[in-house]
Design an enzyme around this catalytic site. Structure first.
Site, short mmCIF file in Angstrom:
data_model
loop_
_atom_site.label_atom_id
_atom_site.label_comp_id
_atom_site.label_asym_id
_atom_site.label_seq_id
_atom_site.Cartn_x
_atom_site.Cartn_y
_atom_site.Cartn_z
CG HIS A 34 -4.56 6.84 -9.97
ND1 HIS A 34 -4.45 5.51 -9.59
CD2 HIS A 34 -5.77 6.97 -10.56
CE1 HIS A 34 -5.54 4.87 -9.93
NE2 HIS A 34 -6.37 5.73 -10.52
CG HIS A 116 -11.50 8.98 -4.93
ND1 HIS A 116 -12.30 9.38 -5.99
CD2 HIS A 116 -11.22 7.66 -5.14
CE1 HIS A 116 -12.50 8.36 -6.79
NE2 HIS A 116 -11.85 7.30 -6.31
#
Length: 173
Positions: A34, A116
């Site tokens: 995620h 990220h």
């Protein structure tokens, strides 16, 4: 209860991230790959309904946007975390800002947001240095359209699960 807000990427990108996470990320069983938009926070039960309405308003104000993964990077020496780097576009920065500053009034600065997907963490210094060199030299190029984000909550066993999904560019039903 503890909540967080994330973007779950496509299955293709999740599978790619998990090919590394199964070796380098002890949190693989707690949450799928995620992009964290809002770090974990506490929210009293009586505030959840109003909070969800605000999240629908934010979602309606943001159009779907492109998520571009362009390389593997690390947060070393701050922490031994390796991640798939995502380009900082105006859209993802705006979504992050609206959620953190406008909705939650967090003190977290938008400039410090590094979008990220973690692929390795909690590595010893030796493990980190052994693998980071080869991973950061890999060519990575992936692009996809993000059209939703998710409010998650943490279970008693520390796993995270979706509480509600918010579709970008759409009014609340």
């Amino acid at each position: 209860m503890k909540y967080g807000i994330v973007i779950f990427p496509s299955k293709k990108l999740q599978d790619y991230a998990n090919s590394f996470r199964k070796r380098y990320d002890p949190h693989i069983a707690l949450i799928p790959p995620h992009v964290t938009l809002v770090n974990p926070f506490e929210l009293p039960d009586e505030m959840v309904k109003e909070f969800i309405q605000k999240l629908h308003q934010v979602a309606a104000s943001i159009k779907p946007f492109s998520l571009e993964v362009y390389k593997v990077k690390t947060f070393h020496p701050a922490v031994n975390k390796i991640y798939l780097a995502i380009k900082k576009t105006d859209e993802i920065l705006d979504l992050h800002r609206k959620l953190n500053t406008d909705i939650l009034a967090n003190n977290e600065k938008t400039e410090s947001f590094v979008p990220h997907i973690t692929i390795g963490q909690k590595l010893s210094n030796r493990e980190h240095s052994d693998i980071v060199g080869q991973l950061t030299m890999m060519e990575v190029s992936h692009s996809e359209i993000v059209d939703r984000f998710h409010l998650l909550y943490q279970l008693e066993n520390d796993q995270w699960t979706t509480y509600e999904t918010f579709h970008l560019g759409k009014e609340c039903q």
